[in-house]
Design an enzyme around this catalytic site. Structure first.
Site: not given
Length: 199
Positions: A11, A87
């Site tokens: 990202h 994550e």
């Protein structure tokens, strides 16, 4: 059935990235720089992918989903969200800087920083996040009949998943930078890394 290649994108930047704070599974959106990075990455990948068979799967955390949506919009494709691509969970480290963590959990942090597979207080270990990410990538890749699978996720999860797929968990490789990507091929001799930290 499988994808011909898998592109794995980290990202774009967030304010917590800029402040060097551990994000983990805390949902922090892209900052203005990250929005621009996502747009540039979408433009670059569009040139490679337009007119081909593509499927995009992203972590459901907003920083990854925003990055993925920029490409999905550009290619006029549906975006698939999967929480298993989140994550690594950093537990009580989330929202703290390295200095703050070093003061509060010095031994745990030193073991982690040295590459140890420590389960972070209230979170998960590197190997757990790597296995979660790798299995999700393999599952999504097997659902395709050729073409390119694009995975949008996070630095820790992607690094671990890539090393897991390459069967090289201890390899000292730097993480993907914000809005950079890697490319894997699933060959008859196993997974092969063809590009890394491309932007």
């Amino acid at each position: 059935m499988s994808a011909n290649r898998v592109i794995l994108v980290r990202h774009g930047r967030t304010t917590w990235n800029a402040d060097a704070r551990f994000q983990g599974q805390t949902d922090v959106p892209l900052d203005d720089v990250g929005v621009g990075q996502a747009r540039r990455t979408a433009d670059a990948l569009y040139e490679q992918l337009v007119g081909t068979h593509v499927r995009i799967v992203s972590s459901d955390l907003s920083r990854a989903a925003q990055t993925a949506r920029a490409l999905a919009t550009r290619l006029d494709l549906e975006l698939h969200l999967d929480e298993r691509l989140r994550e690594m969970s950093y537990g009580r480290w989330e929202g703290r800087t390295r200095d703050e963590i070093m003061l509060a959990w010095p031994e745990e942090f030193q073991t982690w920083r040295g590459g140890g597979d420590v389960r972070i207080t209230g979170g998960e270990s590197r190997s757990e996040a790597a296995a979660r990410g790798a299995s999700t990538i393999v599952e999504a890749e097997k659902e395709m009949d050729g073409g390119t699978l694009v995975i949008v996720s996070h630095g820790g999860t992607l690094r671990g998943a890539i090393l897991s797929l390459l069967d090289a968990p201890g390899l000292p490789v730097e993480g993907l930078r914000n809005a950079h990507w890697a490319e894997l091929q699933n060959t008859d001799r196993g997974w092969r890394l063809s590009r890394y930290n491309v932007c």
